[in-house]
Write an enzyme that holds these catalytic residues in place. Structure first.
Site, mmCIF file in Angstrom:
data_model
loop_
_atom_site.group_PDB
_atom_site.id
_atom_site.type_symbol
_atom_site.label_atom_id
_atom_site.label_comp_id
_atom_site.label_asym_id
_atom_site.label_seq_id
_atom_site.Cartn_x
_atom_site.Cartn_y
_atom_site.Cartn_z
ATOM 1 N N ASP A 60 38.969 31.029 53.077
ATOM 2 C CA ASP A 60 40.411 30.996 53.316
ATOM 3 C C ASP A 60 40.791 32.327 53.970
ATOM 4 O O ASP A 60 39.920 33.159 54.228
ATOM 5 C CB ASP A 60 41.172 30.803 51.988
ATOM 6 C CG ASP A 60 41.024 32.001 51.044
ATOM 7 O OD1 ASP A 60 40.298 32.964 51.374
ATOM 8 O OD2 ASP A 60 41.647 31.963 49.974
ATOM 9 N N ASP A 88 43.518 35.525 53.340
ATOM 10 C CA ASP A 88 44.444 36.078 52.349
ATOM 11 C C ASP A 88 45.310 37.169 52.982
ATOM 12 O O ASP A 88 44.787 38.104 53.584
ATOM 13 C CB ASP A 88 43.651 36.698 51.181
ATOM 14 C CG ASP A 88 42.625 35.734 50.594
ATOM 15 O OD1 ASP A 88 43.027 34.797 49.909
ATOM 16 O OD2 ASP A 88 41.413 35.919 50.862
ATOM 17 N N ASP A 136 46.308 31.949 51.874
ATOM 18 C CA ASP A 136 47.035 32.404 50.681
ATOM 19 C C ASP A 136 47.946 33.563 51.068
ATOM 20 O O ASP A 136 47.516 34.488 51.764
ATOM 21 C CB ASP A 136 46.064 32.921 49.598
ATOM 22 C CG ASP A 136 45.288 31.797 48.928
ATOM 23 O OD1 ASP A 136 45.642 30.613 49.124
ATOM 24 O OD2 ASP A 136 44.330 32.109 48.188
HETATM 25 P P1 DGT Z 1 36.280 34.116 50.681
HETATM 26 O O1 DGT Z 1 37.710 33.728 50.807
HETATM 27 O O2 DGT Z 1 35.462 33.056 50.038
HETATM 28 O O3 DGT Z 1 35.693 34.580 51.943
HETATM 29 O O4 DGT Z 1 36.170 35.380 49.690
HETATM 30 P P2 DGT Z 1 37.316 36.278 49.096
HETATM 31 O O5 DGT Z 1 36.699 37.512 48.565
HETATM 32 O O6 DGT Z 1 38.437 36.429 50.075
HETATM 33 O O7 DGT Z 1 37.783 35.459 47.837
HETATM 34 P P3 DGT Z 1 39.159 34.687 47.535
HETATM 35 O O8 DGT Z 1 39.872 34.345 48.775
HETATM 36 O O9 DGT Z 1 38.828 33.570 46.599
HETATM 37 O O10 DGT Z 1 39.999 35.715 46.686
HETATM 38 C C1 DGT Z 1 40.573 36.888 47.239
HETATM 39 C C2 DGT Z 1 40.488 37.984 46.241
HETATM 40 O O11 DGT Z 1 41.298 37.728 45.102
HETATM 41 C C3 DGT Z 1 39.098 38.186 45.675
HETATM 42 O O12 DGT Z 1 38.295 38.921 46.525
HETATM 43 C C4 DGT Z 1 39.372 38.855 44.368
HETATM 44 C C5 DGT Z 1 40.662 38.227 43.939
HETATM 45 N N1 DGT Z 1 40.396 37.125 42.979
HETATM 46 C C6 DGT Z 1 39.689 36.015 43.217
HETATM 47 N N2 DGT Z 1 39.640 35.242 42.141
HETATM 48 C C7 DGT Z 1 40.339 35.878 41.180
HETATM 49 C C8 DGT Z 1 40.652 35.583 39.809
HETATM 50 O O13 DGT Z 1 40.285 34.552 39.260
HETATM 51 N N3 DGT Z 1 41.417 36.498 39.145
HETATM 52 C C9 DGT Z 1 41.863 37.628 39.744
HETATM 53 N N4 DGT Z 1 42.603 38.476 39.049
HETATM 54 N N5 DGT Z 1 41.572 37.922 41.011
HETATM 55 C C10 DGT Z 1 40.824 37.075 41.708
HETATM 56 MG MG MG Z 2 39.559 34.787 50.808
#
Ligand code: DGT
Ligand code: MG
Length: 370
Positions: A205, A207, A294
């Site tokens: 996604d 963010d 998001d």
């Molecule tokens: P992606 O989107 O799969 O390339 O990887 P990210 O790192 O962007 O992950 P994403 O979009 O699911 O979430 C963005 C950030 O939000 C993540 O790096 C850390 C935070 N986060 C994710 N899941 C949780 C959660 O369950 N609780 C909290 N407090 N923060 C979270």
């Molecule tokens: Mg993400």
């Protein structure tokens, strides 16, 4: 005679926030295997072993060379007996029987498939599995099941949102969100966060954090952005969550809990023509794809906490909080940092301020791929 001081043995910290972890991972074969075990534990709701494998994988990700034998792990923290067995098997034979068994397990495969749908977590996936369902077609055509709005959108746009989002697509979306938000106020700032801020080339996604300088003005921001996206005809799905943020509340101990800022989970229509370097294929039945986006809108004074909390990685975030609590007697979450010794909230304008309060060296976003 002067004696040269002993050169300090470089030690690897047990906390990801005291390690620098880039996207270069020479031990990917090992970390992928350990992450299969993590995922399997999550499906089985066994949180104990789960964090052990998570930490083991994260420690290996911070190494700059590939392990060539088990002895190379000497001195590394967080490697339990089970993790070491897996590592040794893979180094010696190229694969681990325990991991291979999980990968070929029908339940694991099915739960992985079901949880790949937007809005479907391990509990729902398990429920469908127990009904004997094994494919997405079977689930979708089962008239006795009820899908919520999020899951329905997850099925409709499944193919598109399963496809990784590229950096160019993330940039194009940034332009769209920036322009859309500027209709609400010329003072809106937008920051790309999540995996793309850590330098990832692909994401599941995109963010963004949106802020306005005037206190309280953020309240109307996301509803206005959503309305504008809708009137532009590019809003495919939106789930708006009102802020439940309370300035005086202590930081949460539970990591899994979502933060309290105003936010929305969207699916947007991204036209190919808006993405740099992307050709519109004339033979294609449509010139757009659906993308998950998001948006979060914290009060400006909490921007640094929100940015640090949303930049990830998830393991880096878990360890920042654990370090704050266990090593500093402080509580950290996406909203605030609270010092339990002095019973005070510590203010921060930048991420650097937060690292400094915690007595940590600053770790750049691209070094947080723990
Ligand atoms: P992606 O989107 O799969 O390339 O990887 P990210 O790192 O962007 O992950 P994403 O979009 O699911 O979430 C963005 C950030 O939000 C993540 O790096 C850390 C935070 N986060 C994710 N899941 C949780 C959660 O369950 N609780 C909290 N407090 N923060 C979270
Ligand atoms: Mg993400």
């Amino acid at each position: 005679k002067t004696r040269l001081p002993d050169s300090p043995v470089p030690t690897v910290s047990q906390y990801a926030c005291q390690r620098r972890t880039t996207l270069d991972n020479p031990n990917k074969v090992l970390t992928d295997a350990l992450e299969v075990l993590v995922e399997n534990c999550e499906f089985n709701d066994s949180m104990g072993p789960c964090s052990g494998f998570r930490r083991a994988a994260s420690v290996l990700k911070s190494l700059t060379t590939a392990l060539s034998c088990l002895q190379d792990t000497a001195g590394l923290p967080c490697l339990g007996e089970e993790s070491k067995t897996i590592i040794e098997e893979i180094i010696d034979c190229g694969s681990s029987s325990r991991v291979e068994d999980i990968l070929s397990d029908e339940r694991y495969q099915t739960l992985k498939l079901f949880t790949s749908v937007f809005g479907v977590g391990p509990k729902t996936a398990e429920k469908w599995y127990r009904r004997g369902l094994r494919s997405l077609e079977q689930v979708y055509s089962d008239s006795s099941l009820h899908f919520n709005r999020m899951q329905t959108a997850g099925f409709i746009y499944y193919e598109d949102i399963s496809k990784p989002v590229t950096v160019a697509e993330a940039r194009a979306l940034g332009c769209i969100i920036e322009e859309t938000a500027s209709y609400y106020s010329s003072g809106v700032s937008i920051s790309l966060t999540g995996g793309f801020r850590r330098g990832k080339q692909f994401g599941h996604d995109v963010d963004f954090i949106l802020t306005v300088p005037e206190p309280g003005k953020e309240d109307g921001l996301l509803p206005a952005v959503i309305d504008t996206l809708r009137s532009q005809g590019i809003l495919l799905y939106s789930d708006f969550q009102e802020s439940t943020f309370d300035l005086n509340k202590l930081p949460s101990r539970r990591f899994e809990a979502m933060d309290h800022f105003q936010k929305c989970f969207l699916i947007l229509k991204l036209r190919a023509g808006l993405v740099e370097g992307q050709q519109v294929d004339p033979g294609c039945r449509r010139d757009w794809r659906a993308v998950r986006v998001d948006l979060v809108a914290p009060p400006a004074e909490r921007y640094a906490f929100c940015l640090l909390g949303w930049s990830g990685s998830t393991q880096f975030e878990r360890d920042l909080r654990r370090f704050a609590r266990l090593e500093r007697g402080m509580l950290l979450d996406n909203h605030a940092l609270y010092d339990k010794t002095t019973n005070t909230f510590l203010q921060a304008k930048t991420e650097e301020d937060i690292f400094a309060h915690l007595g940590l060296d600053y770790i750049e976003p691209w070094q947080r791929n723990a």
